[in-house]
Design an enzyme around this catalytic site. Structure first.
Site, mmCIF file in Angstrom:
data_model
loop_
_atom_site.group_PDB
_atom_site.id
_atom_site.type_symbol
_atom_site.label_atom_id
_atom_site.label_comp_id
_atom_site.label_asym_id
_atom_site.label_seq_id
_atom_site.Cartn_x
_atom_site.Cartn_y
_atom_site.Cartn_z
ATOM 1 N N CYS A 2 1.333 -2.064 -16.628
ATOM 2 C CA CYS A 2 1.930 -0.656 -17.209
ATOM 3 C C CYS A 2 3.355 -0.503 -17.323
ATOM 4 O O CYS A 2 3.968 -1.544 -16.645
ATOM 5 C CB CYS A 2 1.558 0.253 -15.853
ATOM 6 S SG CYS A 2 -0.036 0.316 -15.443
ATOM 7 N N ARG A 18 4.820 7.220 -18.587
ATOM 8 C CA ARG A 18 4.148 5.901 -18.422
ATOM 9 C C ARG A 18 3.516 5.510 -19.508
ATOM 10 O O ARG A 18 2.695 6.565 -20.304
ATOM 11 C CB ARG A 18 3.730 5.691 -17.117
ATOM 12 C CG ARG A 18 2.545 6.717 -16.897
ATOM 13 C CD ARG A 18 1.393 5.838 -16.842
ATOM 14 N NE ARG A 18 1.038 4.749 -16.142
ATOM 15 C CZ ARG A 18 0.629 4.722 -14.957
ATOM 16 N NH1 ARG A 18 0.531 5.973 -14.130
ATOM 17 N NH2 ARG A 18 0.609 3.699 -14.364
ATOM 18 N N ASN A 81 0.610 -1.074 -11.311
ATOM 19 C CA ASN A 81 -0.039 -2.253 -10.610
ATOM 20 C C ASN A 81 1.063 -3.320 -10.008
ATOM 21 O O ASN A 81 1.972 -3.550 -10.785
ATOM 22 C CB ASN A 81 -0.934 -2.808 -11.681
ATOM 23 C CG ASN A 81 -1.935 -3.625 -10.934
ATOM 24 O OD1 ASN A 81 -2.277 -3.477 -9.973
ATOM 25 N ND2 ASN A 81 -2.317 -4.692 -11.841
#
Length: 316
Positions: A2, A18, A81
């Site tokens: 990400c 994001r 993550n």
């Protein structure tokens, strides 16, 4: 994987959002949690929401489990993550504010309007290794939290416990830890958006062939370290633009430049890792913009009087 991004415009208005890069979609969609919606906690007293929230996620047993979300006051948080590093507490600790790790999203957006207050409150928070239910594993995440004035990174690791970093670059990716990424930027101090000039090498003229030579060496692959460098470099050097339309375009231009294209990254399970969606929240207009890997049309959703005071979750 990400990439998270935030910046402010010439009027100080926040744009924050994001890319979600994973090996599958989870049936995610835009969720609006209205005021006065039931909000259960694992270790705290159950309550109801005080602030309306919008973001992307999934609904689990009536609970809005957000990947990123933003409250009506302009404070936002995104979970990214953080594999091999994230390590949450095995259980609650007396005297602490004990939160299951997934609960931090709504705890932050329900209790705060400014990052400075979040930073102070986190000194007494214990994040517990507790899943939302038995069907889900605990996600190894770290978080970027932002208002219009500043951003912070929250990490809980095996080595350091909970650490909170000021994020002056407005960028977050994945492992290693945030401090490592800052150190790694030192390898790229020779980058410059201005083109290189012709030189003389022992009397031999050596000249650039075209534009872009100042940024020669800027990473372009999909590993977290290189996405961090590229997103930070573009965020720092992208010119200031005026108006919401131009700033949303700026936001998507930056994040699409570090998007993971399906077919370019295959994980050890044989699945494509790719950017499932890109999202941007405009705090000034309370508008959530997003598009998806399989649907590039830019979609917009707003927090307004009707949605903020609805009598149930709104899902799209």
């Amino acid at each position: 994987m990400c990439t998270g991004l935030r910046f402010t415009d010439d009027q100080g208005n926040l744009y924050f959002g994001r890319n979600l890069d994973v090996g599958q979609d989870y049936g995610e969609g835009v969720i609006i949690t209205p005021r006065n919606y039931p909000l259960p906690y694992k270790f705290l007293d159950n309550t109801t929401t005080k602030k309306a929230v919008i973001g992307m996620g999934i609904v689990v047993d009536g609970y809005p489990s957000y990947f990123d979300c933003f409250n009506e006051d302009g404070l936002g948080i995104a979970g990214l993550n953080f594999p091999h590093f994230a390590k949450f507490s095995d259980g609650p600790i007396d005297g602490k504010i004990n939160l299951a790790s997934y609960e931090i999203m709504l705890w932050v957006t329900q209790n705060f309007t400014k990052v400075s207050d979040v930073k102070e409150a986190l000194k007494n928070v214990n994040l517990v290794n507790e899943a939302i239910n038995s069907s889900f594993a605990v996600a190894p995440l770290h978080w970027i939290i932002s208002d219009k004035d500043e951003a912070i990174i929250v990490e809980v690791s095996k080595q350091y416990g909970m650490k909170v970093f000021d994020d002056k670059l407005g960028v977050l990716t994945n492992s290693p830890d945030f401090n490592w990424h800052l150190t790694n930027l030192g390898n790229y101090t020779g980058l410059d958006p201005h083109d290189a000039t012709a030189q003389s090498w022992n009397g031999q003229k050596v000249a650039p062939w075209g534009v872009g030579t100042g940024s020669l060496g800027l990473p372009g692959d999909s590993i977290p370290a290189d996405r961090f460098v590229k997103a930070a470099y573009l965020n720092v050097n992208y010119p200031t633009v005026k108006g919401e339309k131009a700033n949303v375009a700026k936001f998507f231009n930056i994040l699409k430049s570090v998007a993971m294209i399906k077919g370019s990254v295959v994980n050890k399970l044989g699945s494509d890792e790719y950017t499932v969606y890109t999202a941007c929240y405009s705090a000034a207009t309370k508008t959530y913009y997003c598009n998806f890997e399989n649907d590039f049309e830019l979609k917009t959703y707003k927090l307004d009087d009707e949605t903020m005071n609805a009598d149930k979750l709104i899902t799209y």
